[in-house]
Scaffold this motif. Structure first.
Motif, PDB file in Angstrom:
ATOM      1  N   GLY A 148       2.541  30.804  38.257  1.00 33.68           N
ATOM      2  CA  GLY A 148       2.767  31.820  39.272  1.00 33.68           C
ATOM      3  C   GLY A 148       1.851  32.942  39.484  1.00 33.68           C
ATOM      4  N   TYR A 149       0.600  32.519  39.496  1.00 29.05           N
ATOM      5  CA  TYR A 149      -0.475  33.544  39.656  1.00 29.05           C
ATOM      6  C   TYR A 149      -0.867  33.678  41.228  1.00 29.05           C
ATOM      7  CZ  TYR A 149      -4.456  36.401  38.148  1.00 29.05           C
ATOM      8  OH  TYR A 149      -5.128  37.672  37.983  1.00 29.05           O
ATOM      9  N   THR A 150      -0.735  32.368  42.005  1.00 28.54           N
ATOM     10  CA  THR A 150      -1.085  32.392  43.231  1.00 28.54           C
ATOM     11  C   THR A 150      -0.417  33.445  44.017  1.00 28.54           C
ATOM     12  OG1 THR A 150      -1.613  29.935  42.879  1.00 28.54           O
ATOM     13  CG2 THR A 150      -1.275  30.865  45.328  1.00 28.54           C
ATOM     14  N   GLY A 151      -0.994  34.146  44.876  1.00 29.65           N
ATOM     15  CA  GLY A 151      -0.317  35.326  45.695  1.00 29.65           C
ATOM     16  C   GLY A 151      -0.377  36.683  44.786  1.00 29.65           C
ATOM     17  N   PHE A 152      -0.682  36.793  43.812  1.00 30.69           N
ATOM     18  CA  PHE A 152      -0.556  37.983  43.069  1.00 30.69           C
ATOM     19  C   PHE A 152      -1.782  38.930  43.519  1.00 30.69           C
ATOM     20  CE2 PHE A 152      -1.476  40.556  39.216  1.00 30.69           C
ATOM     21  CZ  PHE A 152      -0.316  41.393  39.187  1.00 30.69           C
ATOM     22  N   ARG A 153      -1.285  40.276  43.811  1.00 28.21           N
ATOM     23  CA  ARG A 153      -2.331  41.301  44.394  1.00 28.21           C
ATOM     24  C   ARG A 153      -2.849  41.882  43.079  1.00 28.21           C
ATOM     25  NH1 ARG A 153      -2.126  41.170  49.730  1.00 28.21           N
ATOM     26  NH2 ARG A 153      -3.308  43.005  49.669  1.00 28.21           N
ATOM     27  N   LEU A 154      -3.841  41.484  42.591  1.00 26.03           N
ATOM     28  CA  LEU A 154      -4.250  41.921  41.366  1.00 26.03           C
ATOM     29  C   LEU A 154      -4.848  43.382  41.420  1.00 26.03           C
ATOM     30  CD1 LEU A 154      -5.016  41.491  38.369  1.00 26.03           C
ATOM     31  CD2 LEU A 154      -7.184  40.237  39.150  1.00 26.03           C
ATOM     32  N   ALA A 155      -5.639  43.551  42.592  1.00 22.62           N
ATOM     33  CA  ALA A 155      -6.187  44.664  42.719  1.00 22.62           C
ATOM     34  C   ALA A 155      -5.132  45.875  42.960  1.00 22.62           C
ATOM     35  CB  ALA A 155      -7.442  44.843  43.693  1.00 22.62           C
ATOM     36  N   ASP A 156      -4.355  45.537  43.817  1.00 23.72           N
ATOM     37  CA  ASP A 156      -3.394  46.649  43.912  1.00 23.72           C
ATOM     38  C   ASP A 156      -2.650  47.021  42.770  1.00 23.72           C
ATOM     39  OD1 ASP A 156      -4.054  46.292  46.672  1.00 23.72           O
ATOM     40  OD2 ASP A 156      -2.349  45.406  47.116  1.00 23.72           O
ATOM     41  N   PHE A 157      -2.335  45.983  41.872  1.00 24.63           N
ATOM     42  CA  PHE A 157      -1.264  46.010  40.729  1.00 24.63           C
ATOM     43  C   PHE A 157      -2.306  46.997  39.653  1.00 24.63           C
ATOM     44  CE2 PHE A 157      -0.607  44.884  36.404  1.00 24.63           C
ATOM     45  CZ  PHE A 157       0.680  44.973  36.193  1.00 24.63           C
ATOM     46  N   LEU A 158      -3.352  46.680  39.710  1.00 22.89           N
ATOM     47  CA  LEU A 158      -4.282  47.569  38.593  1.00 22.89           C
ATOM     48  C   LEU A 158      -4.669  48.840  39.148  1.00 22.89           C
ATOM     49  CD1 LEU A 158      -7.052  44.843  37.745  1.00 22.89           C
ATOM     50  CD2 LEU A 158      -4.939  45.655  36.249  1.00 22.89           C
ATOM     51  N   SER A 159      -4.758  49.081  40.526  1.00 19.89           N
ATOM     52  CA  SER A 159      -4.870  50.394  41.040  1.00 19.89           C
ATOM     53  C   SER A 159      -3.891  51.312  40.978  1.00 19.89           C
ATOM     54  CB  SER A 159      -5.421  50.241  42.563  1.00 19.89           C
ATOM     55  OG  SER A 159      -6.806  49.802  42.736  1.00 19.89           O
ATOM     56  N   GLU A 160      -2.628  50.577  41.308  1.00 15.89           N
ATOM     57  CA  GLU A 160      -1.185  51.226  41.025  1.00 15.89           C
ATOM     58  C   GLU A 160      -0.984  51.763  39.890  1.00 15.89           C
ATOM     59  OE1 GLU A 160       3.467  50.055  41.015  1.00 15.89           O
ATOM     60  OE2 GLU A 160       2.383  49.003  42.835  1.00 15.89           O
ATOM     61  N   LYS A 161      -1.206  50.929  38.647  1.00 13.65           N
ATOM     62  CA  LYS A 161      -1.032  51.456  37.367  1.00 13.65           C
ATOM     63  C   LYS A 161      -1.789  52.470  36.727  1.00 13.65           C
ATOM     64  CE  LYS A 161       2.360  48.618  37.027  1.00 13.65           C
ATOM     65  NZ  LYS A 161       3.494  49.026  37.426  1.00 13.65           N
ATOM     66  N   THR A 162      -3.186  52.335  37.356  1.00 14.83           N
ATOM     67  CA  THR A 162      -4.487  53.416  36.697  1.00 14.83           C
ATOM     68  C   THR A 162      -4.324  54.493  37.719  1.00 14.83           C
ATOM     69  OG1 THR A 162      -6.131  52.170  37.750  1.00 14.83           O
ATOM     70  CG2 THR A 162      -5.443  51.535  35.417  1.00 14.83           C
ATOM     71  N   GLY A 179       5.533  32.822  33.424  1.00 10.22           N
ATOM     72  CA  GLY A 179       4.953  33.052  34.583  1.00 10.22           C
ATOM     73  C   GLY A 179       4.217  34.322  34.940  1.00 10.22           C
ATOM     74  N   ARG A 180       4.273  34.792  36.205  1.00 10.07           N
ATOM     75  CA  ARG A 180       3.725  36.082  36.668  1.00 10.07           C
ATOM     76  C   ARG A 180       4.099  37.108  35.840  1.00 10.07           C
ATOM     77  NH1 ARG A 180       3.427  37.856  43.042  1.00 10.07           N
ATOM     78  NH2 ARG A 180       2.600  35.314  43.044  1.00 10.07           N
ATOM     79  N   GLU A 181       5.342  37.194  35.340  1.00  8.31           N
ATOM     80  CA  GLU A 181       5.781  38.358  34.609  1.00  8.31           C
ATOM     81  C   GLU A 181       5.291  38.669  33.331  1.00  8.31           C
ATOM     82  OE1 GLU A 181       9.793  39.795  32.059  1.00  8.31           O
ATOM     83  OE2 GLU A 181       9.892  38.095  33.529  1.00  8.31           O
ATOM     84  N   GLY A 182       4.692  37.512  32.776  1.00  6.78           N
ATOM     85  CA  GLY A 182       4.112  37.225  31.545  1.00  6.78           C
ATOM     86  C   GLY A 182       2.532  37.721  31.744  1.00  6.78           C
ATOM     87  N   ILE A 183       2.038  37.241  32.839  1.00  6.64           N
ATOM     88  CA  ILE A 183       0.652  37.851  33.094  1.00  6.64           C
ATOM     89  C   ILE A 183       0.429  39.130  33.370  1.00  6.64           C
ATOM     90  CG2 ILE A 183      -1.189  37.566  34.790  1.00  6.64           C
ATOM     91  CD1 ILE A 183      -0.352  34.518  35.341  1.00  6.64           C
ATOM     92  N   GLU A 184       1.697  40.148  34.090  1.00  8.87           N
ATOM     93  CA  GLU A 184       1.717  41.199  34.393  1.00  8.87           C
ATOM     94  C   GLU A 184       1.572  42.069  33.148  1.00  8.87           C
ATOM     95  OE1 GLU A 184       4.596  42.135  36.823  1.00  8.87           O
ATOM     96  OE2 GLU A 184       3.696  41.303  38.728  1.00  8.87           O
ATOM     97  N   GLN A 185       2.439  41.376  31.974  1.00  9.72           N
ATOM     98  CA  GLN A 185       2.540  42.019  30.829  1.00  9.72           C
ATOM     99  C   GLN A 185       1.210  42.012  29.924  1.00  9.72           C
ATOM    100  OE1 GLN A 185       6.136  40.677  28.836  1.00  9.72           O
ATOM    101  NE2 GLN A 185       7.563  41.683  29.977  1.00  9.72           N
TER     102      GLN A 185
END
Length: 289
Positions: free
Chosen positions: A87-101, A40-46
Motif C-alpha cells: 500500500g506504499y505506492t503513491g504515498f506522499r512521504l515528504a508531505d506527510f512528514l512536513s505536515e506532522k513536523t 498496509g499504508r495505515e501501519g506504515i504511517e503509524q
C-alpha cells in the motif's frame, strides 16, 4: 543550512525504521522501530509517527528520510514500492512528514541514501563508486563526485540477472534481488534443508566446512559476483562497496565475490549508512537556505 543544524533522519525499510539526529555529519540518539506492514499504508504511517514521537523532546530544524521504493526526488512521493511495503505506492512521504513536523523535509531512496553515506565516509572522490545493499532485497546506487547517477537509482535490485528466472514481487522475472539478496540466501538454505536458524549458527557451520552450508554460500556468492559484473557492464565503476544485512558476515564470503576489474569492499557505516546519507541529501538540497 548551517553545519551545526540538527536534522532528524529516518531510514524506512520493510522490517525496520531506523532513526537518529545528525549534526555536522555526526549521528546521535539512534533508535530502531519495527515496521508495521500488516495493515498496509495505515501501519506504515503509524510506524513513521512512532519515530517522530520518539524525538518530540529533541530540537531539530528539518527531516531527512531514506525509504525503500522508487522516490520522486522533487515531490518526495513514493512512485513505486513492492509488497515489502504494501500500500506504499503513491504515498506522499515528504508531505506527510512536513505536515506532522511543520519543518522542511527531503526524501530519497534508501539505497541511494546508503550510497551517499558510504561515499561521504570514504574520502575518495576520484572514481565512480557502486554501493550495493544485500538485505531483504537488493538496492543501491552509483555515486560520482558526491552525486547519485540517475537512471539506476532505486532499481538495481530489479535489473534482470537471469533470463526467464524466478518471478520477482515487482512482476518481472530473474531480478538480481531474487538471487543476490539476504532473502535469496535464506531461500537457498531452506531448499538445502539446512537446520540452522541464527546467522551465528549458519556461519559457524560454514567455518566447519559443512557441505550443505558451503554449497549455499558458494552459490549465493556466485550470484552476487554475477550481479556486480552486470552492473559494471552498465556503468564501469572503480570500486564496489557492499552493505546491508549480509555484509555483517562479509568476512566469510568477500573473497568469493572479488573481481580483477574493480575493487570490492564492505561497508563501513553499517546500518547507519542510510541515516548519514539522508542527512547528506538534505544538506545539499537545502545548502543555500
Amino acid at each position: 543550512m548551517r553545519k551545526e543544524d540538527k536534522i532528524l533522519c529516518l531510514d524506512l525499510g520493510g522490517t525496520k525504521l531506523r532513526a537518529g539526529i545528525v549534526s555536522g555529519g555526526v549521528l546521535s540518539c539512534k533508535k530502531v522501530f519495527s515496521t508495521c506492514t500488516s495493515r498496509g499504508r495505515e501501519g506504515i504511517e503509524q510506524t513513521l509517527l512512532a519515530g517522530l514521537s520518539a524525538y518530540e523532546s529533541e530540537s531539530f530544524s528539518g527531516v531527512a528520510a531514506a525509504s525503500a521504493g522508487n522516490i520522486d526526488p522533487e515531490s518526495g512521493a513514493v512512485i513505486y514500492a513492492t509488497d515489502n511495503l504494501p500500500g506504499y505506492t503513491g504515498f506522499r512521504l515528504a508531505d506527510f512528514l512536513s505536515e506532522k513536523t511543520e519543518l522542511p523535509c527531503a526524501c530519497v531512496n534508501d539505497g541511494c541514501a546508503a550510497a551517499l553515506g558510504e561515499y561521504a565516509l570514504s574520502g575518495r572522490k576520484d572514481e565512480i563508486m557502486l554501493f550495493l545493499t544485500l538485505g531483504t532485497g537488493v538496492g543501491g546506487a552509483f555515486v560520482k563526485d558526491g552525486e547519485i547517477l540517475l537512471g539506476f537509482d532505486g532499481m538495481l535490485g530489479h535489473m534482470q540477472l537471469v533470463r526467464g528466472g524466478k518471478k520477482c514481487n515487482c512482476g518481472r522475472e530473474g531480478c538480481a534481488e531474487r538471487y543476490a539478496s539476504g532473502s535469496a540466501f535464506r531461500s537457498l538454505l531452506r531448499e538445502k534443508g539446512v537446520p540452522y536458524g541464527t546467522p551465528e549458527e549458519i556461519w559457524a557451520a560454514y567455518a566447519r566446512g559443512e557441505r550443505s552450508v558451503c554449497e549455499c554460500v558458494n552459490a549465493w556468492a556466485q550470484n552476487v559476483r554475477a550481479a556486480l559484473e552486470m552492473y559494471y557492464a552498465a556503468v564501469p565503476f572503480g570500486r564496489a562497496v557492499l552493505g546491508g544485512g549480509m555484509s555483517e558476515s562479509g568476512a566469510y564470503w568477500i573473497d568469493l565475490v572479488r573481481s580483477d576489474k574493480f575493487a570490492v569492499g564492505l561497508a563501513r557505516a553499517g546500518d547507519d549508512a542510510g541515516l548519514l546519507g539522508a542527512y547528506e541529501y538534505f544538506r545539499k538540497r537545502y545548502a543555500d537556505r
